[in-house]
Motif scaffolding. Structure first.
Motif, PDB file in Angstrom:
ATOM      1  N   TRP A   1      -8.866   0.460  -4.642  1.00 65.32           N
ATOM      2  CA  TRP A   1      -8.481  -0.259  -3.459  1.00 65.32           C
ATOM      3  C   TRP A   1      -9.318  -0.153  -2.191  1.00 65.32           C
ATOM      4  O   TRP A   1      -9.824  -0.989  -1.586  1.00 65.32           O
ATOM      5  N   SER A   2      -9.859   0.931  -1.931  1.00 67.73           N
ATOM      6  CA  SER A   2     -10.702   1.046  -0.951  1.00 67.73           C
ATOM      7  C   SER A   2     -11.899   0.550  -0.962  1.00 67.73           C
ATOM      8  O   SER A   2     -12.580  -0.022  -0.456  1.00 67.73           O
TER       9      SER A   2
ATOM     10  N   GLU B   1       0.864  -1.028   0.271  1.00 64.75           N
ATOM     11  CA  GLU B   1       0.206   0.069  -0.066  1.00 64.75           C
ATOM     12  C   GLU B   1       0.930   1.137   0.045  1.00 64.75           C
ATOM     13  O   GLU B   1       2.036   1.358   0.626  1.00 64.75           O
ATOM     14  N   HIS B   2       0.467   2.200  -0.629  1.00 61.92           N
ATOM     15  CA  HIS B   2       1.010   3.448  -0.746  1.00 61.92           C
ATOM     16  C   HIS B   2       0.142   4.537  -0.706  1.00 61.92           C
ATOM     17  O   HIS B   2      -0.949   4.512  -0.844  1.00 61.92           O
ATOM     18  N   SER B   3       0.638   5.895  -1.006  1.00 63.35           N
ATOM     19  CA  SER B   3      -0.076   7.116  -0.924  1.00 63.35           C
ATOM     20  C   SER B   3      -1.141   7.254  -2.056  1.00 63.35           C
ATOM     21  O   SER B   3      -2.183   7.960  -2.083  1.00 63.35           O
ATOM     22  N   THR B   4      -0.833   6.540  -3.114  1.00 60.14           N
ATOM     23  CA  THR B   4      -1.973   6.854  -4.319  1.00 60.14           C
ATOM     24  C   THR B   4      -2.492   5.613  -4.648  1.00 60.14           C
ATOM     25  O   THR B   4      -3.388   5.313  -5.430  1.00 60.14           O
ATOM     26  N   GLY B   5      -2.546   4.472  -3.658  1.00 58.24           N
ATOM     27  CA  GLY B   5      -3.261   3.171  -3.665  1.00 58.24           C
ATOM     28  C   GLY B   5      -2.513   1.884  -3.537  1.00 58.24           C
ATOM     29  O   GLY B   5      -2.068   2.018  -2.539  1.00 58.24           O
TER      30      GLY B   5
ATOM     31  N   THR C   1      -5.683   2.551  -8.042  1.00 60.26           N
ATOM     32  CA  THR C   1      -5.733   3.629  -7.300  1.00 60.26           C
ATOM     33  C   THR C   1      -6.360   3.510  -5.842  1.00 60.26           C
ATOM     34  O   THR C   1      -6.896   2.546  -5.570  1.00 60.26           O
ATOM     35  N   SER C   2      -6.120   4.568  -5.015  1.00 61.86           N
ATOM     36  CA  SER C   2      -6.573   4.683  -3.599  1.00 61.86           C
ATOM     37  C   SER C   2      -8.301   4.363  -3.772  1.00 61.86           C
ATOM     38  O   SER C   2      -8.647   3.679  -2.895  1.00 61.86           O
ATOM     39  N   ASP C   3      -9.166   4.929  -4.689  1.00 74.04           N
ATOM     40  CA  ASP C   3     -10.359   4.565  -4.796  1.00 74.04           C
ATOM     41  C   ASP C   3     -10.700   3.254  -5.027  1.00 74.04           C
ATOM     42  O   ASP C   3     -11.693   2.478  -4.383  1.00 74.04           O
TER      43      ASP C   3
END
Length: 58
Positions: free
Chosen positions: A46-47, A21-25, A42-44
């Motif tokens: 992955w969330s 995991e990292h700041s952008t996903g 992306t973060s979206d």
């Protein structure tokens, strides 16, 4: 960027995936085929995936 880690649900047989995991996903790769690369989310994305798992596993 964080280190790769396996799910706490993984057994001891190395048939699992690893996540970084990292700041952008997040990136996901096959433990047995690391050289084949990874999938990037992306973060979206992955969330949404993690939230869907929580709903499924209650």
């Amino acid at each position: 960027m964080t280190e790769w880690h396996k799910s706490s649900y993984s057994g001891g047989n190395n048939e699992c995936v690893e996540v970084r995991e990292h700041s952008t996903g997040a990136d996901v790769r096959d433990t047995q085929n690391r050289a084949r690369g990874q999938l990037a989310f992306t973060s979206d994305e992955w969330s949404a995936f993690v939230n869907a798992l929580h709903l499924t596993n209650g």
